[in-house]
Write a protein that holds these residues in place. Sequence first.
Motif, PDB file in Angstrom:
ATOM      1  N   LEU A   1       0.852  -1.187   0.000  1.00 61.48           N
ATOM      2  CA  LEU A   1       0.000   0.000   0.000  1.00 61.48           C
ATOM      3  C   LEU A   1       0.885   1.233   0.000  1.00 61.48           C
ATOM      4  CD1 LEU A   1      -2.184  -1.292   2.942  1.00 61.48           C
ATOM      5  CD2 LEU A   1      -2.909  -1.287   0.574  1.00 61.48           C
ATOM      6  N   THR A   2       0.615   2.157  -0.891  1.00 61.89           N
ATOM      7  CA  THR A   2       1.413   3.385  -0.922  1.00 61.89           C
ATOM      8  C   THR A   2       0.542   4.559  -1.345  1.00 61.89           C
ATOM      9  OG1 THR A   2       3.376   4.417  -1.878  1.00 61.89           O
ATOM     10  CG2 THR A   2       2.186   2.885  -3.293  1.00 61.89           C
ATOM     11  N   TRP A   3       0.875   5.744  -0.821  1.00 58.71           N
ATOM     12  CA  TRP A   3       0.175   6.982  -1.192  1.00 58.71           C
ATOM     13  C   TRP A   3       1.200   8.094  -1.013  1.00 58.71           C
ATOM     14  CZ3 TRP A   3      -5.284   8.614   1.005  1.00 58.71           C
ATOM     15  CH2 TRP A   3      -5.761   9.700   0.261  1.00 58.71           C
ATOM     16  N   GLY A   4       1.768   8.575  -2.108  1.00 58.31           N
ATOM     17  CA  GLY A   4       2.895   9.505  -2.007  1.00 58.31           C
ATOM     18  C   GLY A   4       4.182   8.688  -2.064  1.00 58.31           C
ATOM     19  N   VAL A   5       5.318   9.374  -1.908  1.00 55.20           N
ATOM     20  CA  VAL A   5       6.602   8.690  -2.129  1.00 55.20           C
ATOM     21  C   VAL A   5       7.525   8.729  -0.922  1.00 55.20           C
ATOM     22  CG1 VAL A   5       6.636   8.990  -4.622  1.00 55.20           C
ATOM     23  CG2 VAL A   5       7.478  10.839  -3.169  1.00 55.20           C
ATOM     24  N   ASP A   6       7.051   9.247   0.221  1.00 52.92           N
ATOM     25  CA  ASP A   6       7.969   9.422   1.340  1.00 52.92           C
ATOM     26  C   ASP A   6       8.058   8.189   2.235  1.00 52.92           C
ATOM     27  OD1 ASP A   6       9.743  10.954   2.898  1.00 52.92           O
ATOM     28  OD2 ASP A   6       8.662  12.736   2.254  1.00 52.92           O
ATOM     29  N   SER A   7       9.098   8.166   3.079  1.00 54.09           N
ATOM     30  CA  SER A   7       9.281   6.995   3.954  1.00 54.09           C
ATOM     31  C   SER A   7       8.278   7.031   5.109  1.00 54.09           C
ATOM     32  CB  SER A   7      10.708   6.967   4.494  1.00 54.09           C
ATOM     33  OG  SER A   7      10.948   8.126   5.263  1.00 54.09           O
ATOM     34  N   ILE A   8       7.844   5.853   5.514  1.00 55.25           N
ATOM     35  CA  ILE A   8       6.817   5.712   6.553  1.00 55.25           C
ATOM     36  C   ILE A   8       7.491   5.236   7.832  1.00 55.25           C
ATOM     37  CG2 ILE A   8       4.735   4.415   7.194  1.00 55.25           C
ATOM     38  CD1 ILE A   8       4.319   4.333   4.007  1.00 55.25           C
ATOM     39  N   SER A   9       7.199   5.938   8.951  1.00 50.61           N
ATOM     40  CA  SER A   9       7.949   5.661  10.186  1.00 50.61           C
ATOM     41  C   SER A   9       7.280   4.635  11.088  1.00 50.61           C
ATOM     42  CB  SER A   9       8.173   6.958  10.967  1.00 50.61           C
ATOM     43  OG  SER A   9       6.938   7.567  11.269  1.00 50.61           O
ATOM     44  N   SER A  10       5.942   4.518  11.043  1.00 53.00           N
ATOM     45  CA  SER A  10       5.301   3.508  11.894  1.00 53.00           C
ATOM     46  C   SER A  10       3.971   3.079  11.306  1.00 53.00           C
ATOM     47  CB  SER A  10       5.114   4.043  13.317  1.00 53.00           C
ATOM     48  OG  SER A  10       3.864   4.620  13.488  1.00 53.00           O
ATOM     49  N   VAL A  11       3.594   1.834  11.605  1.00 49.63           N
ATOM     50  CA  VAL A  11       2.315   1.293  11.119  1.00 49.63           C
ATOM     51  C   VAL A  11       1.658   0.545  12.276  1.00 49.63           C
ATOM     52  CG1 VAL A  11       3.358  -0.845  10.221  1.00 49.63           C
ATOM     53  CG2 VAL A  11       1.199  -0.045   9.274  1.00 49.63           C
ATOM     54  N   LYS A  12       0.327   0.692  12.423  1.00 45.49           N
ATOM     55  CA  LYS A  12      -0.378   0.051  13.539  1.00 45.49           C
ATOM     56  C   LYS A  12      -1.717  -0.508  13.072  1.00 45.49           C
ATOM     57  CE  LYS A  12       2.542   0.859  16.843  1.00 45.49           C
ATOM     58  NZ  LYS A  12       2.598   1.974  17.755  1.00 45.49           N
ATOM     59  N   PHE A  13      -2.006  -1.755  13.481  1.00 48.95           N
ATOM     60  CA  PHE A  13      -3.314  -2.371  13.229  1.00 48.95           C
ATOM     61  C   PHE A  13      -4.317  -1.891  14.275  1.00 48.95           C
ATOM     62  CE2 PHE A  13      -1.122  -5.642  10.712  1.00 48.95           C
ATOM     63  CZ  PHE A  13      -2.052  -5.854   9.702  1.00 48.95           C
ATOM     64  N   ASN A  14      -5.568  -1.711  13.854  1.00 51.29           N
ATOM     65  CA  ASN A  14      -6.633  -1.359  14.789  1.00 51.29           C
ATOM     66  C   ASN A  14      -7.012  -2.613  15.594  1.00 51.29           C
ATOM     67  OD1 ASN A  14      -9.209  -0.738  15.959  1.00 51.29           O
ATOM     68  ND2 ASN A  14      -9.489   0.855  14.443  1.00 51.29           N
ATOM     69  N   PRO A  15      -7.038  -2.535  16.944  1.00 55.68           N
ATOM     70  CA  PRO A  15      -7.332  -3.735  17.727  1.00 55.68           C
ATOM     71  C   PRO A  15      -8.790  -4.201  17.667  1.00 55.68           C
ATOM     72  CG  PRO A  15      -6.994  -1.842  19.173  1.00 55.68           C
ATOM     73  CD  PRO A  15      -6.711  -1.379  17.791  1.00 55.68           C
ATOM     74  N   ILE A  16      -9.722  -3.306  17.245  1.00 61.21           N
ATOM     75  CA  ILE A  16     -11.143  -3.682  17.215  1.00 61.21           C
ATOM     76  C   ILE A  16     -11.557  -4.014  15.777  1.00 61.21           C
ATOM     77  CG2 ILE A  16     -13.500  -2.971  17.778  1.00 61.21           C
ATOM     78  CD1 ILE A  16     -12.192  -0.989  19.789  1.00 61.21           C
ATOM     79  N   GLU A  17     -11.479  -3.028  14.904  1.00 60.86           N
ATOM     80  CA  GLU A  17     -11.728  -3.267  13.469  1.00 60.86           C
ATOM     81  C   GLU A  17     -10.389  -3.699  12.877  1.00 60.86           C
ATOM     82  OE1 GLU A  17     -14.640  -3.237  12.363  1.00 60.86           O
ATOM     83  OE2 GLU A  17     -15.757  -2.071  13.825  1.00 60.86           O
ATOM     84  N   THR A  18     -10.105  -5.004  12.961  1.00 62.19           N
ATOM     85  CA  THR A  18      -8.730  -5.491  12.772  1.00 62.19           C
ATOM     86  C   THR A  18      -8.194  -5.374  11.338  1.00 62.19           C
ATOM     87  OG1 THR A  18      -9.711  -7.689  12.620  1.00 62.19           O
ATOM     88  CG2 THR A  18      -8.734  -7.075  14.731  1.00 62.19           C
ATOM     89  N   TYR A  19      -9.060  -5.047  10.391  1.00 63.59           N
ATOM     90  CA  TYR A  19      -8.588  -4.908   9.007  1.00 63.59           C
ATOM     91  C   TYR A  19      -8.123  -3.476   8.712  1.00 63.59           C
ATOM     92  CZ  TYR A  19     -13.489  -3.614   9.134  1.00 63.59           C
ATOM     93  OH  TYR A  19     -14.676  -3.053   9.517  1.00 63.59           O
ATOM     94  N   LEU A  20      -8.289  -2.558   9.669  1.00 64.12           N
ATOM     95  CA  LEU A  20      -7.861  -1.171   9.462  1.00 64.12           C
ATOM     96  C   LEU A  20      -6.422  -0.969   9.932  1.00 64.12           C
ATOM     97  CD1 LEU A  20     -10.943   0.910  10.658  1.00 64.12           C
ATOM     98  CD2 LEU A  20     -10.148   0.627   8.331  1.00 64.12           C
ATOM     99  N   LEU A  21      -5.670  -0.175   9.190  1.00 62.51           N
ATOM    100  CA  LEU A  21      -4.305   0.176   9.590  1.00 62.51           C
ATOM    101  C   LEU A  21      -4.138   1.685   9.570  1.00 62.51           C
ATOM    102  CD1 LEU A  21      -3.772  -2.312   7.169  1.00 62.51           C
ATOM    103  CD2 LEU A  21      -1.629  -2.223   8.366  1.00 62.51           C
TER     104      LEU A  21
END
Length: 445
Positions: A192-212
């Motif tokens: 998954l990408t949107w823009g070209v910059d580096s991404i520092s952190s990613v987190k899954f939603n604990p309730i709606e588990t398919y959301l990041l």
Amino acid sequence: MRVKVLSRNPDDYIRETKQDLQRVPRNYDPALHPFEVPREYMRALNATKLERVFAKPFLASLDGHRDGVNCMAKHPQSLSTVLSGACDGEVKIWNLTKRECIRTLQAHEGFVRGICARFCGTSFFTVGDDKTVKHWKMDGPGYGGEEEPLHTILGKTVYTGIDHHWKEAVFATCGHQVDIWDEQRTSPICSLTWGVDSISSVKFNPIETYLLGSCASDRNIVLYDMRQSTPLKKVILDMRTNTLCWNPMEAFIFTSANEDHNLYTFDMRFLESPVMVHIDHVSAVLDVDYSPTGKEFVSASFDKSIRIFPVDKGHSREVYHTKRMQHVITVKWTSDNKYILCGSDEMNIRLWKANASEKLGVLVPRERAALNYNQKLKEKFQHHPQIKRIARHRHLPKAIYSQAKELRIMREARRRKELNRRKHSKPGSSPFVSEKKKHIVAVVK
């Protein structure tokens, strides 16, 4: 003729044994207690003073790392186990009950950028500067065995963060883009990408588990849906967001830690303005973690302190610092809602109480009743000036105190300048912008 006879039941005033407490007769008639409120006020004042006297939050320091602690992870099944990764590529597993390291492994060359445990607690994942994702068993090898990862995935770019799905055998990494991986495969399911910059952190939603949610270094917070394999929307702030954390009780709420000294709590449905701006730190906020109740969160900052914020308040209720603690890089709130762990530059992990004056250990029923009574009294009289002043007061290091004072003066100067400009310009030409909306540049859907 009627005769009144005194009738006393000895059970009301005689002790059964000498070890029993003396029985005190009580009359609850308010007419006989005319000074009830002043008496309760004095009790509340004394309870507040004693709370500050007994506020000793620091419990232990876990030392053993040979470089700054860069990331931490909680064990999903065991309260006493915590994992930490350092800047020299070393990962340690700690037992909090014994306050000692139970396993050490050299996981990466260079920094350990991210660490997360699998939802069942049998294994964990690490990412590092050597462009690899490694999958390790939680239990160490047998006697004389080698420390070997279960799987190693070699990527094309450096990974800066990792998080595991809360229910499925799927994990996400971030770096140049957000990659979703299946544990059994060596290539990502989708990128998954949107823009070209580096991404520092990613987190899954604990309730709606398919959301990041992810934070990029071009000042974006981007939300993704794993089912559609597309980004949903992004919000652009004034300055870069270092990390974010989802509320474990409210599916739509997340809090982001920003470089402009503030934390922003957003509702993902209405990203146009944050629900609350939390403004007590005096330097960049590097990490944030929610309590399991979802009512409070703890933040770690470059100003060498950690603060506890209620979700619905703009100011912190507690600040923790020590003379030796340097820039705090990572922070975690334990799953039993009692303790806070923070990892900092000077190679230590510190264990704090979440409630500074809480008594640890078993409480006698009378003790618990007294504590509950005092707590209710403090709530009843919390807005009285004397009690409010004592409850709010905190000793701060000189650097933080003077910097906060300076920031307060600057904020007041900006407000005064804006007022003067509005006063001397055409009505409506300089609109009033609320503090919440000032820091939002745009929302892209």
